[in-house]
Design a protein around this motif. Structure first.
Motif, short mmCIF file in Angstrom:
data_model
loop_
_atom_site.label_atom_id
_atom_site.label_comp_id
_atom_site.label_asym_id
_atom_site.label_seq_id
_atom_site.Cartn_x
_atom_site.Cartn_y
_atom_site.Cartn_z
N ASP A 116 1.22 0.85 -7.77
CA ASP A 116 0.96 1.96 -8.69
C ASP A 116 1.98 1.93 -9.82
O ASP A 116 3.20 1.86 -9.57
CB ASP A 116 1.07 3.30 -7.96
CG ASP A 116 -0.03 3.45 -6.92
OD1 ASP A 116 -1.08 2.80 -7.09
OD2 ASP A 116 0.14 4.21 -5.96
N GLY A 117 1.51 2.03 -11.08
CA GLY A 117 2.44 1.98 -12.20
C GLY A 117 3.11 0.62 -12.24
O GLY A 117 2.48 -0.42 -12.09
N ASP A 127 0.81 -1.21 0.00
CA ASP A 127 0.00 0.00 0.00
C ASP A 127 0.84 1.26 0.00
O ASP A 127 0.34 2.36 0.25
CB ASP A 127 -0.93 0.02 1.21
CG ASP A 127 -0.18 -0.08 2.54
OD1 ASP A 127 1.07 -0.18 2.51
OD2 ASP A 127 -0.82 -0.06 3.60
N GLY A 128 2.16 1.11 -0.26
CA GLY A 128 3.04 2.27 -0.32
C GLY A 128 3.53 2.75 1.03
O GLY A 128 4.23 3.76 1.10
N LEU A 140 -2.52 1.69 -18.28
CA LEU A 140 -3.35 2.41 -17.32
C LEU A 140 -4.31 3.34 -18.06
O LEU A 140 -3.92 4.02 -19.02
CB LEU A 140 -2.48 3.23 -16.36
CG LEU A 140 -1.54 2.46 -15.44
CD1 LEU A 140 -0.71 3.42 -14.63
CD2 LEU A 140 -2.33 1.54 -14.52
N ASP A 178 -7.29 5.39 -13.92
CA ASP A 178 -6.28 4.71 -13.10
C ASP A 178 -5.17 5.68 -12.71
O ASP A 178 -4.69 5.68 -11.57
CB ASP A 178 -5.70 3.52 -13.86
CG ASP A 178 -6.71 2.41 -14.05
OD1 ASP A 178 -7.66 2.34 -13.25
OD2 ASP A 178 -6.57 1.63 -15.02
N ARG A 179 -4.72 6.49 -13.69
CA ARG A 179 -3.65 7.44 -13.39
C ARG A 179 -4.08 8.48 -12.37
O ARG A 179 -3.30 8.85 -11.48
CB ARG A 179 -3.19 8.13 -14.68
CG ARG A 179 -2.34 7.24 -15.59
CD ARG A 179 -1.69 8.05 -16.68
NE ARG A 179 -2.67 8.59 -17.62
CZ ARG A 179 -3.09 7.95 -18.70
NH1 ARG A 179 -2.61 6.75 -18.99
NH2 ARG A 179 -3.96 8.51 -19.51
N ARG A 213 -3.51 8.62 -4.66
CA ARG A 213 -2.92 7.78 -3.60
C ARG A 213 -1.52 8.26 -3.23
O ARG A 213 -1.16 8.29 -2.05
CB ARG A 213 -2.90 6.32 -4.04
CG ARG A 213 -4.26 5.65 -4.07
CD ARG A 213 -4.12 4.15 -4.19
NE ARG A 213 -3.50 3.77 -5.45
CZ ARG A 213 -4.16 3.50 -6.56
NH1 ARG A 213 -5.49 3.60 -6.58
NH2 ARG A 213 -3.54 3.13 -7.67
N GLN A 214 -0.73 8.61 -4.23
CA GLN A 214 0.62 9.09 -3.95
C GLN A 214 0.60 10.39 -3.15
O GLN A 214 1.37 10.56 -2.20
CB GLN A 214 1.38 9.28 -5.27
CG GLN A 214 1.69 7.98 -5.99
CD GLN A 214 2.27 8.20 -7.37
OE1 GLN A 214 2.21 9.31 -7.91
NE2 GLN A 214 2.84 7.16 -7.96
N MET A 252 -4.05 6.80 -9.05
CA MET A 252 -2.68 6.57 -8.59
C MET A 252 -2.07 7.87 -8.06
O MET A 252 -1.43 7.88 -7.00
CB MET A 252 -1.84 6.03 -9.75
CG MET A 252 -0.40 5.72 -9.39
SD MET A 252 0.50 5.02 -10.78
CE MET A 252 0.60 6.46 -11.85
N GLU A 253 -2.27 8.98 -8.76
CA GLU A 253 -1.76 10.26 -8.30
C GLU A 253 -2.39 10.65 -6.97
O GLU A 253 -1.71 11.18 -6.08
CB GLU A 253 -2.03 11.33 -9.35
CG GLU A 253 -1.24 11.16 -10.64
CD GLU A 253 -1.70 12.12 -11.71
OE1 GLU A 253 -2.59 12.95 -11.42
OE2 GLU A 253 -1.16 12.07 -12.83
N HIS A 272 4.47 -0.98 -3.50
CA HIS A 272 3.28 -0.36 -4.08
C HIS A 272 2.98 -1.02 -5.42
O HIS A 272 3.86 -1.58 -6.08
CB HIS A 272 3.45 1.15 -4.25
CG HIS A 272 4.48 1.54 -5.28
ND1 HIS A 272 4.24 1.52 -6.63
CD2 HIS A 272 5.76 1.94 -5.14
CE1 HIS A 272 5.31 1.90 -7.29
NE2 HIS A 272 6.26 2.16 -6.40
#
Length: 665
Positions: free
Chosen positions: A340-341, A315-316, A367, A371-372, A378-379, A375-376, A338
């Motif tokens: 992501d990507g 989960d990063g 993606l 999705d992108r 979440r980051q 992902m952004e 993670h």
């Protein structure tokens, strides 16, 4: 007891004094000295000492007894107690656990087990792994695999049947079931269709090119053998080609009109129908699924010596993990992964010194814009949580330090035979060691419990890298000692009179040394290294991390290394252990000799290593001023980070709107 397990399966279990039970999550307990703290994690087993209406008293394998309230064990959703018997567990719950030996019992046969379950559950035993499988269930499965009416089922000897059963078990434990997706089928069908069309087009082009030239029509692949039969008449120029067989290939609607164009396309078609061995193709990489990335990351964690029960959490965020060869309660490793990507992660093993980045072997599928964006988001959320966590830990560290009292005596100091050197004791009786940066700001604290079995703890989410504690004031070109633990550094501070620095772990030696080299370019830097001499001699050898990290840091900043030497049978790894074995006088003599070889002389004046009350008062006043300035600076930094995050999000939203408008969405 109305209980429930980690898979949310309810059951009413009966427990009595002497039973062994298993926990399913991190659990705290109250001990005989009225202190409260960690007792066990998911997978910890303990024996029942007593039971009452309030809760249960359990005894761990190390003999520690703690009282746990029923409310601490209750599941939030169901209210049932998270508890089960501790003598056995399912193969799913045992994924990745390391034991001396174990028994895998399959009363229903091996049909329900595959390689994904069997490998992580049954390959980490140090000595023996015993399988008990139902003969009847396996025999029934073997018969079910044979065709109906097969005489072998009735005539097979006991030896043949036994061999077939063993083969069946091996097949079940080794199979790796994979679902075939509809997209895989469509990709294969598309390749076959395109290949057939290319072949038919090539035949038509080559036949048409030959029709414009005098002589017989060549075969699209090779000339037919001479059988003596009359040859088929050649097709007149411009006539459509008729292929023998159930289907006919018609010329394309826009056929080339000149001989040169037809010759050019014929050569291109010839290249397209080369045999597969002569037609190099780049293998199409199958996108990586999330469960595949988790499996690869789990293998990397095991290779690095980490013990993670169940699939790793990707989960990063950082997660603590156990280490091979250490007690189950020892979480001396951490990992972060993670999805992501392209899946990636970071693995740190503080015991072996392993500290590396991990990357997945394949990329995920393409993606989408959604999705992108997710992902952004979440980051950004993880970064904001990280900054907020560090700020909160810094405030808590300051509160603990300010509310703590100067340490006069403490059980840890008495066991180690060292002075307090300005450290403090908090309200819970822990020795508190401050963790500051190069500017003197407090970011974290290390708390050392009075109980010898207790663990040294940092504040959660607090900064550790680059943080240190100083014993004495470094000045100009005077020598500076740097070591890992407080007891080690205090021992050499008292023996040499040099100012000393606590780096807290071997992985932090480099960052701390670089900070002091930048501030004191002319000062000799001495590394009081730990000698983990027992690690390379283990059955599964591990590196001597303390020695290697100290030598690397010394090479980077131009320092020297003082390494204690031990006999093979000696216990201990640092200079405080060496002093306990040989005495303070022997320590002083050894240090004086080694330092003399480096052209250094110990400072044995009475003032060396001592802190007066006036110095403590002045330091306390200065710390209050620094704390106020630090709070102001942290508030400004938090406001700036919030503004930066908002600006980045606004810019990202604007880019997405422009991109969507460009696509006509």
């Amino acid at each position: 007891i109305a209980a429930i397990d980690q898979r949310q399966v309810p059951s009413d279990i009966k427990i009595a004094v002497g039973d062994r039970v298993r926990l399913f999550r991190r659990t705290n307990a109250r001990y005989s000295d009225y202190s409260r703290g960690y007792f066990g994690d998911n997978g910890t087993t303990a024996d029942v000492v007593s039971i009452d209406e309030e809760g249960v008293r359990l005894r761990r394998a190390d003999g520690q007894v703690g009282a746990i309230r029923w409310a601490s064990l209750q599941d939030e959703d169901t209210g049932r107690v998270l508890l089960s018997y501790g003598h056995a567990q399912t193969i799913d719950a045992r994924q990745g656990a390391t034991l001396t030996d174990h028994i895998t019992l399959m009363p229903g046969g091996s049909a329900a087990v595959n390689g994904f379950k069997a490998y992580p559950a049954d390959t980490r035993n140090r000595e023996d792994s015993v399988f008990i499988v139902s003969h009847g269930a396996e025999k029934e499965e073997v018969r079910g695999r044979r065709p109906l009416g097969d005489p072998w089922v009735a005539t097979a000897s006991e030896a043949d049947m036994r061999a077939a059963i063993l083969d069946n078990i091996g097949r079940n434990l080794a199979r790796k079931p994979e679902k075939v997706l509809a997209t895989d089928f469509l990709e294969g069908a598309s390749e076959v269709h395109e290949g057939a069309l290319r072949s038919q087009r090539a035949v038509w082009f080559r036949t048409q090119a030959a029709a414009d030239e005098p002589g017989p029509t060549p075969s699209p692949v090779e000339d037919p053998p001479d059988t003596g039969a009359p040859a088929a008449p050649a097709a007149p120029p411009g006539a459509p080609l008729v292929l023998k067989g159930p289907k006919q290939a018609q010329p394309p609607a826009h056929a080339p009109t000149t001989a040169a164009e037809r010759d050019k396309q014929a050569r291109a078609a010839k290249r397209s129908v080369r045999p597969p061995a002569q037609r190099p193709k780049k293998a199409k990489e199958k996108p990586m699924e999330a469960h595949e990335a988790q499996a690869e990351f789990a293998d990397a964690l095991r290779t690095a010596g980490l013990i993670v029960k169940g699939p790793p959490v990707m989960d990063g965020r950082w997660h603590r993990a156990g280490v091979e060869g250490k007690a189950a309660s020892n979480k001396s490793a951490r990992y972060r992964g993670h999805l992501d990507g392209r899946p990636a992660g970071w693995i740190t093993n503080y015991v072996t010194g392993y500290d590396k980045v991990w990357n997945a072997s394949r990329a995920p599928g393409k993606l989408t814009a959604e999705d992108r964006r997710a992902m952004e988001a979440r980051q950004n959320q993880r970064e904001a949580e990280k900054l907020a966590g560090r700020l909160k830990a810094g405030k808590r560290a300051y509160a603990i330090w300010q509310s703590s009292k100067p340490a006069r005596v403490h059980p840890y100091l008495e066991r180690k035979g060292v002075a307090a050197h300005g450290m403090r004791v908090d309200n819970e009786g822990n020795l508190v060691v401050p963790m500051r940066d190069a500017a003197g700001y407090l970011h974290n604290v290390q708390r050392i419990p009075a109980d010898p079995a207790g663990k040294k703890l940092f504040l959660g989410n607090g900064v550790v890298e680059g943080m240190f504690a100083t014993l004495g004031e470094p000045k100009g070109d005077k020598p500076i000692l740097i070591g890992e633990g407080f007891a080690t550094v205090a021992t050499l501070r008292e023996a040499t009179g040099f100012s000393a620095v606590v780096a807290f772990n071997s992985g932090n030696l480099m960052a701390v040394a670089q900070a002091f080299r930048a501030k004191f370019p002319d000062a000799p830097i001495i590394f009081a290294a730990d000698n983990d001499h027992h690690l390379p001699r283990q059955e599964k050898p591990l590196p001597n991390v303390g020695k290697e990290k100290a030598e690397a840091a010394a090479k980077e900043v131009g320092g020297i290394v003082l390494l204690p030497t031990f006999r093979e049978a000696d216990e201990g790894s640092d200079w405080n252990d060496w002093k306990a074995l040989h005495g303070a006088e022997a320590l002083a003599a050894v240090l004086e000799t080694r330092l003399a070889k480096e052209g250094l002389k110990m400072d044995l004046s009475k003032e060396a290593g001592r802190t007066t009350q006036a110095q403590r008062d002045a330091a306390r006043t200065a710390q209050r001023g620094k704390a106020a300035e630090q709070g102001k600076q942290q508030a400004q930094e938090a406001a700036q980070r919030a503004a930066t995050t908002a600006a980045l999000r606004q810019a990202a939203n604007e880019q997405r709107r422009q991109r969507d408008n460009g696509k006509g969405l």
